[in-house]
Scaffold this active site. Sequence first.
Site, mmCIF file in Angstrom:
data_model
loop_
_atom_site.group_PDB
_atom_site.id
_atom_site.type_symbol
_atom_site.label_atom_id
_atom_site.label_comp_id
_atom_site.label_asym_id
_atom_site.label_seq_id
_atom_site.Cartn_x
_atom_site.Cartn_y
_atom_site.Cartn_z
ATOM 1 C CD GLN A 33 -1.035 -0.786 3.631
ATOM 2 O OE1 GLN A 33 -2.240 -0.689 3.584
ATOM 3 N NE2 GLN A 33 -0.413 -1.370 4.633
ATOM 4 C CG ASP A 158 -5.996 -0.135 15.302
ATOM 5 O OD1 ASP A 158 -6.896 0.468 14.694
ATOM 6 O OD2 ASP A 158 -4.898 0.392 15.583
#
EC number: 2.5.1.16
Length: 283
Positions: A33, A158
């Site tokens: 990413q 998370d």
Amino acid sequence: MADRDWSIETLHDDYRQALRIDAVHYDSNTDLQRIRVLENARFGRFMTLDGVVQTTEGDEFIYHEMMTHVPLLAHGHATRVLIIGGGDGGIAREVLRHPSVTHVTMVEIDAGVVEFCKEHLPSLSAGAFDDPRLNLVIADGAAFMRESDAEFDVIIVDSTDPIGPGEVLFTDTFYGHAQRRLRPGGILVTQNGVPFMQGDELTNTMRAFKALFGDATCYLSTIPTYAGGPMAMGWGTDGDARHVSLETLQTRYAASGLACRYYTPEVHKAAFALPGYVARLMP
């Protein structure tokens, strides 16, 4: 000011939010990413993954305090905690503020996120990566959950939004494996987006939770960065921790030595009171 001077988030097809870019501190692609660390006068440094804001120095404390202190203080005697994701270190920082916690396993898929957050967003981890109680594992969170035989009192997911690498962390199979990793009375907490904008995300998670846990719901927190209404945090347990009294929470909070900027025992109790539109998203 031209669009090139703004970080424009395009997570939703029909809604945009933007933060003015006052400085660029980091801009690089990893194998998974694109990561950027930018600066805004109001929110301080902020991190984006593929253009989507993940955290800001200005309001990160709200998210991290509510994701950690709600389950830990509701549980009351958690010693072993698992964090899936959380590469910026904010969740680990808040978990490790609890002296009763003796071991934290943190599983992050992208080592690049950890390394650049240490360098460019050090206030988020605030030394957590150096705490001897923390075991950092660079691995796929879903694979770890499936293959590990360790058990935990609290599991905190998370994750990024359910697109790209984070998508697998929102599946029924993943939640099933997580449920099996909990000790008796253990609590699973998940990031479930902004219900007004991402209602299906909450509905799908809660459908899975209700099949797995005796107590399945969500609680809310208002975080300016995650615009469109309050953020939902999924809650699953087979215990009765959600109904712990305010007086008990106040006692535990005082004993912990915490001095939070957002979390209070009163906010903790109120966070489980859901507006009608959120309650109607629950299956």
